[in-house]
Design an enzyme around this catalytic site. Structure first.
Site, PDB file in Angstrom:
ATOM      1  N   HIS A   1      -3.442  12.616 -44.101  1.00 43.42           N
ATOM      2  CA  HIS A   1      -2.942  13.858 -43.506  1.00 43.42           C
ATOM      3  C   HIS A   1      -3.806  14.354 -42.343  1.00 43.42           C
ATOM      4  O   HIS A   1      -3.527  15.405 -41.769  1.00 43.42           O
ATOM      5  CB  HIS A   1      -2.831  14.958 -44.570  1.00 43.42           C
ATOM      6  CG  HIS A   1      -1.607  14.824 -45.422  1.00 43.42           C
ATOM      7  ND1 HIS A   1      -0.376  15.286 -45.030  1.00 43.42           N
ATOM      8  CD2 HIS A   1      -1.434  14.243 -46.628  1.00 43.42           C
ATOM      9  CE1 HIS A   1       0.516  15.018 -45.978  1.00 43.42           C
ATOM     10  NE2 HIS A   1      -0.107  14.380 -46.960  1.00 43.42           N
TER      11      HIS A   1
ATOM     12  N   LYS B   1       3.024   9.561 -41.372  1.00 45.48           N
ATOM     13  CA  LYS B   1       3.025  11.017 -41.274  1.00 45.48           C
ATOM     14  C   LYS B   1       3.041  11.436 -39.803  1.00 45.48           C
ATOM     15  O   LYS B   1       4.082  11.389 -39.181  1.00 45.48           O
ATOM     16  CB  LYS B   1       1.873  11.573 -42.104  1.00 45.48           C
ATOM     17  CG  LYS B   1       2.182  11.354 -43.587  1.00 45.48           C
ATOM     18  CD  LYS B   1       1.110  11.686 -44.548  1.00 45.48           C
ATOM     19  CE  LYS B   1       1.637  11.459 -45.966  1.00 45.48           C
ATOM     20  NZ  LYS B   1       0.626  10.982 -46.900  1.00 45.48           N
TER      21      LYS B   1
ATOM     22  N   SER C   1      -3.621  16.743 -49.750  1.00 44.04           N
ATOM     23  CA  SER C   1      -2.238  16.884 -49.306  1.00 44.04           C
ATOM     24  C   SER C   1      -1.504  18.064 -49.930  1.00 44.04           C
ATOM     25  O   SER C   1      -0.547  18.555 -49.348  1.00 44.04           O
ATOM     26  CB  SER C   1      -1.477  15.597 -49.576  1.00 44.04           C
ATOM     27  OG  SER C   1      -1.606  15.232 -50.933  1.00 44.04           O
TER      28      SER C   1
HETATM   29  C1  LIG Z   1       0.823  10.055 -48.016  1.00 42.86           C
HETATM   30  C2  LIG Z   1      -0.490   9.586 -48.475  1.00 42.86           C
HETATM   31  C3  LIG Z   1      -0.730   8.235 -48.698  1.00 42.86           C
HETATM   32  C4  LIG Z   1       0.369   7.205 -48.632  1.00 42.86           C
HETATM   33  O1  LIG Z   1       0.714   6.910 -47.331  1.00 42.86           O
HETATM   34  P1  LIG Z   1       2.049   6.060 -47.061  1.00 42.86           P
HETATM   35  O2  LIG Z   1       1.808   5.473 -45.727  1.00 42.86           O
HETATM   36  O3  LIG Z   1       3.193   7.010 -47.113  1.00 42.86           O
HETATM   37  O4  LIG Z   1       2.115   5.032 -48.145  1.00 42.86           O
HETATM   38  C5  LIG Z   1      -2.002   7.836 -49.051  1.00 42.86           C
HETATM   39  N1  LIG Z   1      -2.994   8.740 -49.170  1.00 42.86           N
HETATM   40  C6  LIG Z   1      -2.803  10.044 -48.991  1.00 42.86           C
HETATM   41  C7  LIG Z   1      -3.945  10.992 -49.122  1.00 42.86           C
HETATM   42  C8  LIG Z   1      -1.544  10.517 -48.636  1.00 42.86           C
HETATM   43  O5  LIG Z   1      -1.343  11.816 -48.455  1.00 42.86           O
END
Ligand SMILES: *Cc1c(COP(=O)(O)O)cnc(C)c1O
Length: 392
Positions: free
Chosen positions: A209, A240, A181
């Site tokens: 992502h 996301k 990320s």
């Molecule tokens: C954003 C993210 C999460 C968390 O996801 P949420 O649904 O916002 O809790 C988990 N793993 C990775 C790699 C992320 O980038």
């Protein structure tokens, strides 16, 4: 002396080092432009990749579901909280991602902390990419298994680690982010898969992502590499690209069945809410109907990244729409972010511990919600601030 003094000292320390996170407040819907602390600015840092967070069809689906089912799920999934909307969403996601089954969680973070401890425990071992996301790390720690990091995105390092350590443990899990990320690089999942095949161990990828971004029409990293049926567990998020909120675990039926028995956030935290579940269902429909938004996301990202490179910015080794603009010191990144905001661009500074010391950055998140004029405006402001602060 008060028992809170140490916290005040810690906070001052963060402030002096430029590491204190100042949280800005949004006063409008997510979109290419936003009201942030009362000022209209170009949105360059939310994860709303496809512009779905305020899509009219998705908002309408959430409203209609509220009219029919109310708002709250009323309970955890295993007691009285599993609604038809949840099971329908899981079936639709399984179809979309071409997996045997899916179980949803309240968030991607929860999906990780549910899944890892359900699969490995004391006496077992986890091989974890050095740069894995915090929620993977927390899931690993909660499991009680031995954690052995391997070098970032290195199948050779994973192979060596397995060769050296596997025989000392009962069971093993290999876990990696799909898209990293903070840098936007992609795990070599095909090569990691070969290694896990060789040693016959479980492979899990967190595609937070990549969901809605990679693969055909946003079907994710497994689709991107054509590894259907080969990766044991795929984690995703609907917070996301899907523009809503919620976690996904996709994979073999037997693993999904097990998570419904042993995934602690499934058993001990209430289900996704009604409007969220309905909105996620509408997002799956939109993604299945057309690849237009995913295509636009990628063409926007390619354009923006090539222009940023031409301006002389260091955008690291990204292979996705995540665009790190690496600046170095945390204080410089904070200064840069402030100057961007004043000039009309919302781009949050990211520093240690989210990224390693000395690699503080502005992470630009390109979206299908941006038009070419928006990107050009952003480029113009980046160039202006970059010159003013001596970065380019
Ligand atoms: C954003 C993210 C999460 C968390 O996801 P949420 O649904 O916002 O809790 C988990 N793993 C990775 C790699 C992320 O980038």
């Amino acid at each position: 002396m008060s028992k809170f003094d140490w916290i005040k000292e810690e906070i001052e320390g963060l402030q002096n080092a430029g590491l204190y996170t100042n949280i800005r407040t949004l006063g409008s819907a997510q979109g290419a432009w936003l009201m942030v602390d009362g000022k209209k600015v170009l949105n360059f840092c939310s994860n709303n990749y496809l512009g779905l967070a305020n899509h009219p069809k998705i908002a309408a689906a959430a409203k209609a579901a509220i009219d029919e089912y109310g708002v709250g799920p009323g309970a955890v999934r295993t007691i009285a909280g599993t609604m038809g909307l949840h099971t329908k969403l899981e079936d639709r996601l399984a179809e979309f991602k071409k997996v045997e089954a899916v179980v949803t969680f309240q968030s991607g973070f929860n999906a990780n902390t549910a899944t890892i401890p359900a699969l490995v425990g004391k006496g077992d071992v986890i091989f974890s990419d050095r740069l894995n996301h915090a929620s993977i790390i927390d899931g690993c720690r909660l499991s009680g298994a031995k954690i052995i990091p391997y070098e970032h995105n290195s199948a050779a390092s994973l192979d060596e680690a397995l060769k050296e350590h596997l025989s000392s443990y009962r069971r093993a899990l290999v876990v990696t982010d799909g898209v990293f990320s903070m840098d936007g690089d992609v795990a070599p999942l095909d090569k990691l898969y070969e290694v896990t095949q060789k040693y016959d161990v479980l492979l899990m990828v967190d595609d937070a992502h990549g969901e809605g971004v990679l693969g055909h029409g946003g079907r994710g990293i497994v689709d991107h590499f054509g590894l259907h049926g080969k990766v044991d567990v795929e984690i995703g998020t609907m917070s996301k690209a899907f523009g809503v909120v919620g976690g996904i675990v996709a994979g073999k039926q037997v693993i999904i069945d097990w998570l419904k028995q042993r995934g602690r956030p499934f058993l001990f935290s209430s289900a996704m809410t009604v409007p969220d579940a309905a909105a996620c269902l509408a997002a799956v429909d939109l993604l299945e109907e057309s690849t237009e938004l995913v295509d636009k996301l990628w063409s926007n990202a390619k354009y923006f990244q090539s222009e940023m490179k031409a301006l002389g910015f260091d955008t690291g080794k990204t292979e996705t729409p995540i665009t790190p603009v690496i600046l170095g010191e945390a204080t410089l990144a904070q200064q840069f972010s402030k100057a961007l905001y004043e000039a009309g661009v919302f781009g949050t500074a990211i520093a240690f511990p989210t990224v390693p010391q000395g690699t503080a950055r502005i992470r630009v998140m390109i979206s299908a919600a941006h038009e070419k004029e928006d990107l050009d405006k952003g480029l113009e402001i980046f160039a202006e601030v970059g010159k003013k602060l001596g970065v380019i």
